[in-house]
Design a protein around this motif. Structure first.
Motif, PDB file in Angstrom:
ATOM      1  N   ALA A 235     -35.504  73.289 -38.896  1.00 47.32           N
ATOM      2  CA  ALA A 235     -35.941  74.666 -38.641  1.00 47.32           C
ATOM      3  C   ALA A 235     -34.930  75.401 -37.766  1.00 47.32           C
ATOM      4  O   ALA A 235     -34.660  76.596 -37.980  1.00 47.32           O
ATOM      5  N   GLN A 236     -34.363  74.731 -36.784  1.00 46.28           N
ATOM      6  CA  GLN A 236     -33.357  75.357 -35.933  1.00 46.28           C
ATOM      7  C   GLN A 236     -32.099  75.681 -36.738  1.00 46.28           C
ATOM      8  O   GLN A 236     -31.461  76.715 -36.526  1.00 46.28           O
ATOM      9  N   MET A 237     -31.742  74.799 -37.659  1.00 48.03           N
ATOM     10  CA  MET A 237     -30.582  75.064 -38.500  1.00 48.03           C
ATOM     11  C   MET A 237     -30.833  76.274 -39.399  1.00 48.03           C
ATOM     12  O   MET A 237     -29.967  77.145 -39.536  1.00 48.03           O
ATOM     13  N   ARG A 238     -32.010  76.350 -40.004  1.00 50.85           N
ATOM     14  CA  ARG A 238     -32.352  77.505 -40.850  1.00 50.85           C
ATOM     15  C   ARG A 238     -32.286  78.796 -40.042  1.00 50.85           C
ATOM     16  O   ARG A 238     -31.797  79.832 -40.524  1.00 50.85           O
TER      17      ARG A 238
ATOM     18  N   ALA B 241     -23.852  71.030 -46.318  1.00 53.51           N
ATOM     19  CA  ALA B 241     -24.331  70.179 -45.221  1.00 53.51           C
ATOM     20  C   ALA B 241     -25.163  69.021 -45.744  1.00 53.51           C
ATOM     21  O   ALA B 241     -25.125  67.910 -45.199  1.00 53.51           O
ATOM     22  N   HIS B 242     -25.925  69.271 -46.801  1.00 52.89           N
ATOM     23  CA  HIS B 242     -26.746  68.204 -47.383  1.00 52.89           C
ATOM     24  C   HIS B 242     -25.861  67.135 -48.027  1.00 52.89           C
ATOM     25  O   HIS B 242     -26.071  65.933 -47.809  1.00 52.89           O
ATOM     26  N   GLN B 243     -24.868  67.555 -48.790  1.00 55.34           N
ATOM     27  CA  GLN B 243     -23.983  66.591 -49.433  1.00 55.34           C
ATOM     28  C   GLN B 243     -23.218  65.790 -48.389  1.00 55.34           C
ATOM     29  O   GLN B 243     -22.992  64.583 -48.549  1.00 55.34           O
TER      30      GLN B 243
ATOM     31  N   VAL C 178     -10.297  85.105 -44.278  1.00 51.75           N
ATOM     32  CA  VAL C 178     -10.794  84.740 -42.949  1.00 51.75           C
ATOM     33  C   VAL C 178     -11.937  83.745 -43.100  1.00 51.75           C
ATOM     34  O   VAL C 178     -12.820  83.921 -43.953  1.00 51.75           O
ATOM     35  N   LEU C 179     -11.916  82.704 -42.307  1.00 46.78           N
ATOM     36  CA  LEU C 179     -12.997  81.723 -42.331  1.00 46.78           C
ATOM     37  C   LEU C 179     -13.867  81.879 -41.092  1.00 46.78           C
ATOM     38  O   LEU C 179     -13.370  81.943 -39.968  1.00 46.78           O
ATOM     39  N   HIS C 180     -15.160  81.975 -41.311  1.00 43.63           N
ATOM     40  CA  HIS C 180     -16.134  82.022 -40.226  1.00 43.63           C
ATOM     41  C   HIS C 180     -16.655  80.604 -40.012  1.00 43.63           C
ATOM     42  O   HIS C 180     -16.394  79.698 -40.818  1.00 43.63           O
ATOM     43  N   SER C 181     -17.393  80.399 -38.953  1.00 44.90           N
ATOM     44  CA  SER C 181     -17.877  79.053 -38.670  1.00 44.90           C
ATOM     45  C   SER C 181     -19.318  79.065 -38.179  1.00 44.90           C
ATOM     46  O   SER C 181     -19.790  80.053 -37.618  1.00 44.90           O
ATOM     47  N   LEU C 182     -19.977  77.968 -38.435  1.00 46.34           N
ATOM     48  CA  LEU C 182     -21.322  77.719 -37.912  1.00 46.34           C
ATOM     49  C   LEU C 182     -21.358  76.269 -37.458  1.00 46.34           C
ATOM     50  O   LEU C 182     -21.052  75.364 -38.241  1.00 46.34           O
ATOM     51  N   THR C 183     -21.709  76.048 -36.209  1.00 38.25           N
ATOM     52  CA  THR C 183     -21.812  74.689 -35.685  1.00 38.25           C
ATOM     53  C   THR C 183     -23.271  74.262 -35.661  1.00 38.25           C
ATOM     54  O   THR C 183     -24.101  74.884 -34.995  1.00 38.25           O
ATOM     55  N   VAL C 184     -23.567  73.229 -36.423  1.00 42.49           N
ATOM     56  CA  VAL C 184     -24.906  72.638 -36.433  1.00 42.49           C
ATOM     57  C   VAL C 184     -24.903  71.526 -35.384  1.00 42.49           C
ATOM     58  O   VAL C 184     -24.131  70.575 -35.471  1.00 42.49           O
TER      59      VAL C 184
ATOM     60  N   THR D 283     -19.347  71.297 -37.656  1.00 44.19           N
ATOM     61  CA  THR D 283     -18.910  72.695 -37.702  1.00 44.19           C
ATOM     62  C   THR D 283     -18.439  73.002 -39.112  1.00 44.19           C
ATOM     63  O   THR D 283     -17.513  72.355 -39.618  1.00 44.19           O
ATOM     64  N   TYR D 284     -19.070  73.966 -39.728  1.00 37.20           N
ATOM     65  CA  TYR D 284     -18.755  74.346 -41.099  1.00 37.20           C
ATOM     66  C   TYR D 284     -17.994  75.666 -41.097  1.00 37.20           C
ATOM     67  O   TYR D 284     -18.383  76.621 -40.426  1.00 37.20           O
ATOM     68  N   ARG D 285     -16.908  75.709 -41.852  1.00 41.16           N
ATOM     69  CA  ARG D 285     -16.087  76.914 -41.963  1.00 41.16           C
ATOM     70  C   ARG D 285     -16.175  77.453 -43.380  1.00 41.16           C
ATOM     71  O   ARG D 285     -16.112  76.680 -44.345  1.00 41.16           O
ATOM     72  N   PHE D 286     -16.285  78.766 -43.493  1.00 39.23           N
ATOM     73  CA  PHE D 286     -16.556  79.365 -44.801  1.00 39.23           C
ATOM     74  C   PHE D 286     -16.143  80.837 -44.800  1.00 39.23           C
ATOM     75  O   PHE D 286     -16.110  81.489 -43.750  1.00 39.23           O
ATOM     76  N   PRO D 287     -15.818  81.396 -45.972  1.00 41.37           N
ATOM     77  CA  PRO D 287     -15.485  82.819 -46.045  1.00 41.37           C
ATOM     78  C   PRO D 287     -16.742  83.683 -45.989  1.00 41.37           C
ATOM     79  O   PRO D 287     -17.840  83.213 -46.321  1.00 41.37           O
TER      80      PRO D 287
END
Length: 342
Positions: free
Chosen positions: A121-124, A180-182, A108-114, A164-168
């Motif tokens: 600071a908001q991203m952290r 995100a930095h790369q 399953v992949l979860h997501s976080l939208t920056v 939007t980053y997707r990750f397990p």
């Protein structure tokens, strides 16, 4: 003797029939729909045994027979190929399908939208609040984070691409920040390679700083290039940028959301009303469109802009200070009218 042979042959026949019936039953069960009428998500920890996994799946209603599932995994040789992770099993998955998912590693992949325009600071904070992320940086300073990303001594602001980053599940906060930095490093380099000739920007980092200002100043996507053009022309003419978002950033975490005259008059490295040129660092996380606008600004005569006060976030662009002052007055009148109507 003949009677004994008949008995032995009969027993053998019964055993063969029983084995065949057992094999037929096992085959049928492996192809039979699972008991759950809805999708089930199961997290398989690293180091789990097939026996433990089988019992877990039976307990969650994914399969009916844990022992049969374990036997199938061992006989088929798939037991050693099962991968840990969080899996989604659709309703009525057969045991064969369940095993195939466990072997595939398609977790399953979860997501976080920056969001474009967020600060670092908001991203952290968003990363720290995400339940599927493994938190390893709770007490780490910004300096420590940048050092662990291989950028010691660098300010973190601006260096992470909104996307939007997707990750397990179990992905660490540092892994996500590194991704995100790369992504920003690559996006900035791509933008810099397409830059217009003779820009008053000496490095990709200066383009990143300008892009962050454009991101914070733009309410409409189609205005990014015009906003960038205003700032580029002001830099070329030695005019101060006089942009409110940089002042607000310089106030720091104590900023309450409304700029006052005292803020504009208080000198900080980020006060573009008191200082010439770009601020020392970005003030937000710019997206790809803002990066493109910073290096490919729209040409034109405009040297000023101010919000129209309309709900669409649009701006009025001016060529002269007198025209700009009239636009400012119109903006204030629009604001007063909107407040009276509320």
């Amino acid at each position: 003797m003949a009677g004994l042979m008949r008995i032995l042959l009969g027993m053998a026949a019964v055993a063969i029939l029983a084995a065949a019936a057992g094999a037929w039953w096992a085959w049928q069960q492996l192809e039979a729909p699972g008991p759950s009428g809805e999708a089930v998500i199961v997290d398989i920890p690293p180091g789990s045994s097939l026996a433990g996994i089988s019992r877990r799946l039976e307990g969650e209603g994914v399969i009916r027979h844990a022992m049969l599932f374990e036997w199938y995994g061992r006989v088929s040789g798939l037991a050693t190929q099962v991968r840990a992770g969080e899996y989604r099993f659709p309703a009525h998955d057969t045991p064969r399908e369940v095993m195939a998912r466990l072997v595939s590693g398609e977790t399953v992949l979860h997501s976080l939208t920056v969001i474009e325009g967020w600060t670092y600071a908001q991203m952290r904070a968003a990363i720290a609040a995400h339940p599927a992320i493994r938190h390893t940086l709770d007490e780490a300073s910004d300096e420590t984070v940048m050092t662990r990303l291989g950028r010691p001594g660098e300010h973190p602001e601006g260096w992470f691409l909104p996307e939007t980053y997707r990750f397990p599940r179990g992905t660490s906060d540092l892994e996500l920040l590194r991704t995100a930095h790369q992504a920003m490093v690559e996006a900035l380099q791509d933008a810099w390679e397409t830059r217009r000739d003779a820009l008053p920007l000496e490095s990709p980092y200066e383009a990143l700083i300008l892009a962050s200002i454009v991101e914070k100043e733009t309410g409409l996507a189609e205005e990014r290039g015009r906003v960038a053009g205003v700032f580029i022309r002001r830099l070329e003419r030695g005019m101060r940028l006089q942009t409110d978002p940089t002042v607000a950033y310089g106030v720091g975490p104590g900023f309450e959301g409304r700029l006052r005259r005292v803020h504009l008059q208080t000198d900080t490295p980020y006060n573009t009303y008191t200082r010439h040129g770009l601020p020392p660092t970005p003030i937000a996380l710019p997206g790809k469109a803002a990066l493109a606008a910073a290096v490919q600004p729209v040409d034109g005569p405009w040297l000023y802009f101010v919000a129209t006060g309309r709900p669409d976030g649009s701006h009025y662009f001016s060529t002269t200070l007198a025209e700009h002052n009239r636009a400012v007055q119109k903006y204030l009148e629009t604001l007063r009218a909107r407040r009276q109507a509320e």
